[in-house]
Design a protein around this motif. Structure first.
Motif, mmCIF file in Angstrom:
data_model
loop_
_atom_site.group_PDB
_atom_site.id
_atom_site.type_symbol
_atom_site.label_atom_id
_atom_site.label_comp_id
_atom_site.label_asym_id
_atom_site.label_seq_id
_atom_site.Cartn_x
_atom_site.Cartn_y
_atom_site.Cartn_z
ATOM 1 N N VAL A 195 2.099 -2.996 7.028
ATOM 2 C CA VAL A 195 0.991 -2.104 6.660
ATOM 3 C C VAL A 195 0.924 -0.939 7.637
ATOM 4 C CG1 VAL A 195 -1.514 -1.904 6.467
ATOM 5 C CG2 VAL A 195 -0.358 -3.919 5.556
ATOM 6 N N TYR B 287 -1.948 3.417 -5.266
ATOM 7 C CA TYR B 287 -1.197 2.249 -4.795
ATOM 8 C C TYR B 287 -1.760 1.756 -3.463
ATOM 9 C CZ TYR B 287 2.484 3.164 -8.216
ATOM 10 O OH TYR B 287 3.183 3.339 -9.370
ATOM 11 N N SER B 288 -1.910 0.434 -3.353
ATOM 12 C CA SER B 288 -2.384 -0.148 -2.102
ATOM 13 C C SER B 288 -1.519 -1.339 -1.712
ATOM 14 C CB SER B 288 -3.818 -0.669 -2.247
ATOM 15 O OG SER B 288 -4.599 0.220 -2.961
ATOM 16 N N VAL B 289 -1.549 -1.644 -0.407
ATOM 17 C CA VAL B 289 -0.931 -2.891 0.064
ATOM 18 C C VAL B 289 -2.042 -3.826 0.533
ATOM 19 C CG1 VAL B 289 1.354 -2.069 0.705
ATOM 20 C CG2 VAL B 289 -0.509 -1.831 2.324
ATOM 21 N N LEU C 297 1.853 -5.244 -3.183
ATOM 22 C CA LEU C 297 1.805 -3.786 -3.224
ATOM 23 C C LEU C 297 1.609 -3.416 -4.689
ATOM 24 C CD1 LEU C 297 4.526 -1.403 -1.685
ATOM 25 C CD2 LEU C 297 2.657 -0.764 -3.183
ATOM 26 N N SER D 138 3.296 -8.982 7.936
ATOM 27 C CA SER D 138 2.695 -8.137 6.905
ATOM 28 C C SER D 138 1.772 -7.089 7.523
ATOM 29 C CB SER D 138 1.987 -8.965 5.827
ATOM 30 O OG SER D 138 1.121 -9.890 6.384
ATOM 31 N N ARG E 169 -7.606 -4.256 1.803
ATOM 32 C CA ARG E 169 -6.854 -3.383 0.914
ATOM 33 C C ARG E 169 -6.611 -2.047 1.608
ATOM 34 N NH1 ARG E 169 -9.350 0.181 -2.938
ATOM 35 N NH2 ARG E 169 -7.745 0.992 -4.334
ATOM 36 N N LEU F 206 2.630 -10.403 1.045
ATOM 37 C CA LEU F 206 1.995 -9.099 0.881
ATOM 38 C C LEU F 206 2.095 -8.711 -0.586
ATOM 39 C CD1 LEU F 206 1.288 -6.821 3.182
ATOM 40 C CD2 LEU F 206 3.380 -5.798 2.395
ATOM 41 N N ILE G 287 7.408 -9.465 -0.448
ATOM 42 C CA ILE G 287 6.441 -8.529 -1.032
ATOM 43 C C ILE G 287 6.493 -8.646 -2.557
ATOM 44 C CG2 ILE G 287 5.771 -6.109 -1.256
ATOM 45 C CD1 ILE G 287 7.162 -5.552 1.364
ATOM 46 N N THR H 154 5.544 -6.792 -5.879
ATOM 47 C CA THR H 154 5.133 -5.462 -6.300
ATOM 48 C C THR H 154 5.352 -5.301 -7.798
ATOM 49 O OG1 THR H 154 5.265 -3.116 -5.773
ATOM 50 C CG2 THR H 154 7.338 -4.320 -5.844
#
Lengths: 306, 215
Positions: free
Chosen positions: A253, A231-233, A82, A249, A101, A80, A32, A34
């Motif tokens: 989510v 915030y989004s993943v 974030l 992934s 998203r 992924l 991930i 981020t």
């Protein structure tokens, strides 16, 4: 004799190393990318071990600026992302790098400055007004200047105020560093700075020269909607990069959007700071929460009438 | 990044590292000259400290200088934090042990026979030093280059003490970190080549003029 023992040891070492690297003893890995601000908050360090334990996988967190996080995604180096820059994220998905998203939570940005408040920005209704006053009074302003989500937000406020920060003078300091380092510089210079609330709260003790001048007492009381920090993943598109772990992934989510984890997100930081650092915001949480709101409202009315 | 900004960054890099190199050499070379040629009490300890100093981690130097110059620090009032002066100070500290240490080894390596020969010619102590110095000049050039190499590419101390402020304290190495963090890898790499180019140019000039001098 000694030589034999030595050779056996070498052989063991080689076999173990080979075994490890061929994946014999390894869990599946989810990578991930981020942002440093989220990583510094400690939220992921609290949540992610549960995911690792539950699904017997290993999660690798790569904490960088939003720009670099998205670039890692564009190169297929992670599974992924974030992040917290909605406009950039939408463009990222539109260009086919990400599948979809998923909003998971929000907090907010605040403007900090010296208690003396030379630009007189406290009690203003809009962040654009605040930034205009800072600019007009030529008060020291520290900008992230690193194309991060926070820097993007700064620029939005400048645009909202109809000003162009790049043409400004000595008082404007574009430092090109992470949130923590930028806060330390603002504290030293006794200047104004836009920060996410979480990073500020976690470093507050070391920032004696800074107080919250714009943004209210908690994220849900911020007077300016523009300062919401969403915030989004986004899972990386497996059609574009064969090496990404799409199943894992998607699982992540689903997991982070679940009510259980969303509740944990909403409680994070309350015991330490008295207010939540993040507010749950996944689609699943919102739909389940709207079911809960009605009975609560009825209860209130009953209480009022009684 | 506009070309103008790039030039500004290159110019500041040269100014900061150049000043630091000059300070480190002006102090370090005479220091190394004395350390390499004189005998005195505590010489071994000083040699030990200098050679340890050659490996000083830049971030640690940056941190100590930061604490000195910070608002709360003892030198807070001179306002050198987040300024080129502060960056020059920390880079001088980093480069000094290299200039002093390499000079001292170069001087110490000059043949004792030669020194006896010079003395037998009835020279003064000052003339003797100059002769030894010119004998050791290749080693001293190496000392200057080592000190230069240490500071031109250094990022830890200038990032902490300078703050990487655009148009004020941003140098090539900190700009590379910034561009990399933004995912602009190609631009970061091209800045790296500019940095390499400067190092190559400085080395070439030194070798060229060093060679001329030898003839």
């Amino acid at each position: 004799m000694n030589k034999k023992v030595f050779m056996t040891l070498i052989l063991c070492f080689v076999l173990i190393t080979a075994g490890c690297s061929s994946g014999l003893f390894e869990d599946e890995v989810l990578r991930i990318a981020t942002t440093t601000s989220l990583d510094n908050s400690g939220l992921l360090a609290l949540l992610v071990p549960d995911f690792e334990y539950e699904y017997e996988v290993e999660v690798e967190i790569i904490a960088v600026g939003t720009g670099q996080a998205l670039a890692l995604g564009e190169n297929g180096d992670v599974d992924l992302v974030l992040v917290h820059a909605p406009e950039l994220e939408i463009a990222f998905v539109d260009s086919g790098y990400g599948t979809e998203r998923h909003v998971i939570m929000y907090n907010d940005f605040i403007i900090l400055g010296p208690e003396s408040d030379p630009a007189n920005i406290s009690n203003l209704p809009l962040s654009a007004d605040a930034i205009t006053k800072i600019s007009e009074s030529n008060s020291i302003f520290v900008s992230r200047g690193d194309n991060s989500g926070t820097h993007f937000k700064e620029n939005q406020i400048w645009a909202d105020a109809g000003l162009d920060p790049d043409q400004n003078g000595e008082w404007y300091n574009s430092v090109g560093q992470g949130m923590g380092a930028s806060l330390v510089i603002a504290n030293e210079k006794e200047g104004y700075i836009l920060s996410d609330r979480g990073t500020y709260l976690s470093q507050k003790e070391n920032l004696p020269n800074l107080v919250v001048l714009f943004g209210g007492d908690s994220s849900d009381k911020n007077p300016d909607l523009l300062l919401q920090n969403i915030y989004s993943v986004i899972p990386i598109n497996p059609e574009k990069f064969e090496n990404v772990n799409a199943d894992l992934s998607d699982l992540f989510v689903e997991w982070i959007s679940s009510i259980e984890i969303q509740n944990q997100i909403g409680e994070f930081g309350v015991s330490e700071f008295g207010i939540p650092l993040f507010y749950s915001n996944s689609t699943e949480w919102i739909s389940s929460n709207s079911l809960y709101i009605e009975p609560q409202d009825n209860l209130k009315q009953e209480n009022n009438s009684g | 990044m506009v070309n103008n900004e790039l030039l500004e960054i290159i110019f500041l890099t040269l100014r900061v590292s150049g000043s630091a190199l000059a300070i480190a050499c002006v102090l370090g070379i005479p220091f190394g000259l004395i350390l390499g040629s004189e005998e005195f009490r505590g010489k071994k300890i000083i040699q030990l400290l200098i050679s340890t100093g050659m490996g000083l981690p830049p971030v640690v130097v940056g941190l100590v200088v930061y604490l000195l110059l910070s608002n709360q620090g003892p030198l807070g009032t001179i306002n050198w934090l987040f300024s080129p002066s502060g960056m020059i100070l920390s880079q001088s500290i980093l480069a000094f042990p290299l200039a002093a240490g390499f000079t001292s080894s170069a001087i110490a390596a000059v043949s004792p026979k030669l020194i006896i020969q010079i003395r037998s010619m009835g020279t003064t102590s000052w003339q003797e030093k100059i002769t030894i110095f010119s004998q050791a000049r290749n080693g001293i050039i190496a000392a200057v280059l080592a000190a230069f190499g240490r500071i031109i590419s250094e990022v830890g101390a200038v990032m902490l003490v300078g703050g990487n402020i655009e148009g004020h304290t941003r140098v090539l190495s900190t700009a590379i970190v910034l561009e990399t963090r933004q995912g602009k890898f190609a631009f970061a790499l091209s800045l790296g080549f500019v940095l390499l180019g400067i190092a190559l140019l400085a080395n070439s000039l030194t070798y060229y003029f060093g060679g001329q001098w030898e003839k």
